[in-house]
Design a protein around this motif. Structure first.
Motif, PDB file in Angstrom:
ATOM      1  N   THR A 163       0.748  -1.220  -0.082  1.00 27.01           N
ATOM      2  CA  THR A 163      -0.707   0.013  -0.122  1.00 27.01           C
ATOM      3  C   THR A 163       0.956   0.906   0.142  1.00 27.01           C
ATOM      4  OG1 THR A 163      -1.723  -1.092   1.372  1.00 27.01           O
ATOM      5  CG2 THR A 163      -2.127   1.171   1.060  1.00 27.01           C
ATOM      6  N   HIS A 164       1.570   1.223   0.835  1.00 28.01           N
ATOM      7  CA  HIS A 164       2.592   2.196   0.937  1.00 28.01           C
ATOM      8  C   HIS A 164       3.830   2.762  -0.582  1.00 28.01           C
ATOM      9  CE1 HIS A 164       2.996   1.745   5.555  1.00 28.01           C
ATOM     10  NE2 HIS A 164       1.744   1.976   5.409  1.00 28.01           N
ATOM     11  N   MET A 165       3.896   1.410  -0.863  1.00 35.06           N
ATOM     12  CA  MET A 165       4.523   1.889  -2.757  1.00 35.06           C
ATOM     13  C   MET A 165       3.757   2.392  -3.580  1.00 35.06           C
ATOM     14  SD  MET A 165       5.559  -1.770  -4.770  1.00 35.06           S
ATOM     15  CE  MET A 165       5.770  -2.327  -3.516  1.00 35.06           C
ATOM     16  N   ILE A 166       2.633   1.773  -3.541  1.00 31.62           N
ATOM     17  CA  ILE A 166       1.597   3.273  -3.893  1.00 31.62           C
ATOM     18  C   ILE A 166       0.809   4.064  -4.113  1.00 31.62           C
ATOM     19  CG2 ILE A 166      -0.619   2.808  -5.071  1.00 31.62           C
ATOM     20  CD1 ILE A 166      -0.705  -0.719  -5.267  1.00 31.62           C
ATOM     21  N   GLU A 167       1.368   4.167  -2.997  1.00 35.96           N
ATOM     22  CA  GLU A 167       0.810   5.809  -2.811  1.00 35.96           C
ATOM     23  C   GLU A 167       2.141   6.493  -2.931  1.00 35.96           C
ATOM     24  OE1 GLU A 167      -1.723   5.440   2.218  1.00 35.96           O
ATOM     25  OE2 GLU A 167       0.776   5.343   1.797  1.00 35.96           O
ATOM     26  N   GLU A 168       3.418   5.717  -3.016  1.00 39.28           N
ATOM     27  CA  GLU A 168       4.649   6.631  -2.873  1.00 39.28           C
ATOM     28  C   GLU A 168       4.522   6.750  -4.766  1.00 39.28           C
ATOM     29  OE1 GLU A 168       7.943   4.324  -1.540  1.00 39.28           O
ATOM     30  OE2 GLU A 168       7.139   4.871   0.609  1.00 39.28           O
ATOM     31  N   MET A 169       3.760   5.987  -4.868  1.00 38.11           N
ATOM     32  CA  MET A 169       3.604   6.682  -6.490  1.00 38.11           C
ATOM     33  C   MET A 169       2.872   7.472  -7.176  1.00 38.11           C
ATOM     34  SD  MET A 169       4.094   2.452  -8.428  1.00 38.11           S
ATOM     35  CE  MET A 169       5.401   1.545  -7.550  1.00 38.11           C
ATOM     36  N   GLY A 170       1.981   7.669  -5.554  1.00 39.44           N
ATOM     37  CA  GLY A 170       1.029   9.292  -5.838  1.00 39.44           C
ATOM     38  C   GLY A 170      -0.430   8.222  -6.562  1.00 39.44           C
ATOM     39  N   TYR A 171      -1.123   7.652  -5.440  1.00 38.21           N
ATOM     40  CA  TYR A 171      -2.073   7.189  -5.416  1.00 38.21           C
ATOM     41  C   TYR A 171      -2.340   6.765  -4.588  1.00 38.21           C
ATOM     42  CZ  TYR A 171      -5.816   5.561  -8.389  1.00 38.21           C
ATOM     43  OH  TYR A 171      -7.508   5.801  -9.582  1.00 38.21           O
ATOM     44  N   ARG A 172      -3.878   7.071  -4.133  1.00 39.12           N
ATOM     45  CA  ARG A 172      -4.293   6.742  -2.339  1.00 39.12           C
ATOM     46  C   ARG A 172      -5.912   6.086  -2.653  1.00 39.12           C
ATOM     47  NH1 ARG A 172      -2.128   8.757   2.575  1.00 39.12           N
ATOM     48  NH2 ARG A 172       0.454  10.194   1.300  1.00 39.12           N
ATOM     49  N   ASN A 173      -6.175   6.181  -3.791  1.00 40.65           N
ATOM     50  CA  ASN A 173      -7.216   5.346  -4.257  1.00 40.65           C
ATOM     51  C   ASN A 173      -7.189   3.811  -4.635  1.00 40.65           C
ATOM     52  OD1 ASN A 173     -10.604   5.551  -5.030  1.00 40.65           O
ATOM     53  ND2 ASN A 173      -9.694   5.849  -7.316  1.00 40.65           N
ATOM     54  N   LEU A 174      -7.353   3.337  -3.202  1.00 41.43           N
ATOM     55  CA  LEU A 174      -7.020   1.935  -2.859  1.00 41.43           C
ATOM     56  C   LEU A 174      -8.260   1.374  -1.888  1.00 41.43           C
ATOM     57  CD1 LEU A 174      -3.316   2.292  -1.953  1.00 41.43           C
ATOM     58  CD2 LEU A 174      -3.911   2.143  -3.990  1.00 41.43           C
TER      59      LEU A 174
END
Length: 355
Positions: A163-174
């Motif tokens: 989850t943190h990896m995707i957040e660091e890629m600029g996305y939080r629609n998870l």
């Protein structure tokens, strides 16, 4: 009535024409078991699932042909369509380009970060939520070694890392999904992660088994999780007809007070007094009643001894006798009918309820 469940307040995530999270209802999911490339067959099954009460449906996308089929499938259904992706990031991108309302990926089996980033970029451009899924069976070796086996702590760490990896890629629609076939392990993992994130959680017991064992494991596990206010959407995973998953999910939600409406069928276990084929009749009533949009309790009883008396809390019920049966309402005998007319007479009363 038991104590009302206080649900954890999570982020809201829109999936097609549905929203999960926040204080929105816990939505019911299932997965088509047709070949996704078979557009006609897949649409037919999803329409059946929708009629039964499915609110979000998932399709496997193992090939590019399956990804491309999603566009046609979308035209024939009315509920959000989730694409289930493993290994190939190009399939995730193609699925979104062909109309998937959400994608389910395990970033751990997608591969290099650049591939995950490519998926995230398309999802971000199109506003498509990503379900980050982690199963106990796919836990990374380093986490198994760190926690000396497959543990709830390891599953949670794995999910939050991704989850943190995707957040660091600029996305939080998870949406997060952490599943195990071990009921108590799965429950503990949900208890741990609920304190560490406010993303909505997709709850289920994975690989739970056949209709009997799968239903028992799912009811225990999903029930224990939901009872704590944890969970925003559920899927009962069964080795069988997906329609059975919907029936089970509706019962779980209703028993917990998280869903109202729908006919609840209660029936006695049969004994030596039973004069009719109660087992067959109870199943027929359940099948017949599942499509009737009433908030009622219907009793199916084996004899007149247990009929109106034992089932007096039911709104309406039937009780078998020798060659005939009773229809009763709120514990009072309403009328007698022939044994072979019990089912049709009950159906008539339900269809004309309140008139």
């Amino acid at each position: 009535m038991g104590e009302k469940i206080i649900r954890k307040n999570t982020k809201e995530v829109r999936i097609g024409n549905k929203v999960i999270g926040g204080q929105n209802p816990v939505l019911i999911q299932s997965m088509a078991n047709t070949r996704t490339e078979d557009v006609k067959g897949t649409i037919a099954q999803i329409q059946q699932l929708t009629s039964a009460g499915c609110e979000i449906v998932r399709c496997a996308v193992p090939t590019m042909e399956a990804a491309e089929a999603l566009g046609e499938i979308k035209k024939g259904i009315t509920i959000p369509l989730v694409a289930d992706i493993h290994f190939d990031y190009r399939l995730a991108i193609a699925a979104m380009e062909h109309g998937a309302d959400k994608i389910r990926i395990n970033p751990g089996n997608i591969g290099a970060k650049e591939k995950i980033q490519a998926v995230v970029d398309v999802a971000k451009d199109r506003g498509i939520p990503i379900r980050v899924g982690v199963n106990s069976g796919s836990l990374e070796q380093e986490l198994i070694e760190k926690y000396h086996g497959v543990t709830a702590e390891g599953i949670v760490e794995s999910a939050l890392d991704k989850t943190h990896m995707i957040e660091e890629m600029g996305y939080r629609n998870l949406v997060i999904s952490i599943k195990s076939s071990d009921v108590l392990l799965c429950v503990k993992a949900h208890e741990l992660i609920a304190d560490k994130t406010d993303y909505p959680l997709h709850v289920g017991i994975t690989e739970s088994g056949t209709l009997t064992s799968g239903n028992i494991k799912s009811a225990m596990g999903i029930g224990m999780i939901l009872r704590q206010g944890i969970g925003d959407t559920i899927r009962v995973s069964l080795t069988g007809d997906p329609l059975e998953e919907i029936k089970s999910a509706k019962i779980i939600l209703r028993m917990l007070g998280l869903r109202k409406g729908g006919v609840e069928v209660v029936s006695c276990p049969t004994c030596g007094r039973t004069q009719i084929d109660l087992i067959r009749l109870a199943n027929q009533v359940e099948d017949m009643a599942c499509s009737i949009p009433l908030d009622l309790k219907v009793a199916v009883m084996g004899c007149v001894v247990n009929g109106p008396g034992e089932a007096k809390e039911a709104d309406i019920g039937i009780a078998g006798g020798v060659g005939e049966g009773l229809i009763f309402k709120h514990g009072e005998i309403y009328k007698k009918v022939k044994e072979e007319e019990l089912l049709s007479a009950l159906q008539y009363e339900l269809l004309h309820w309140g008139e």
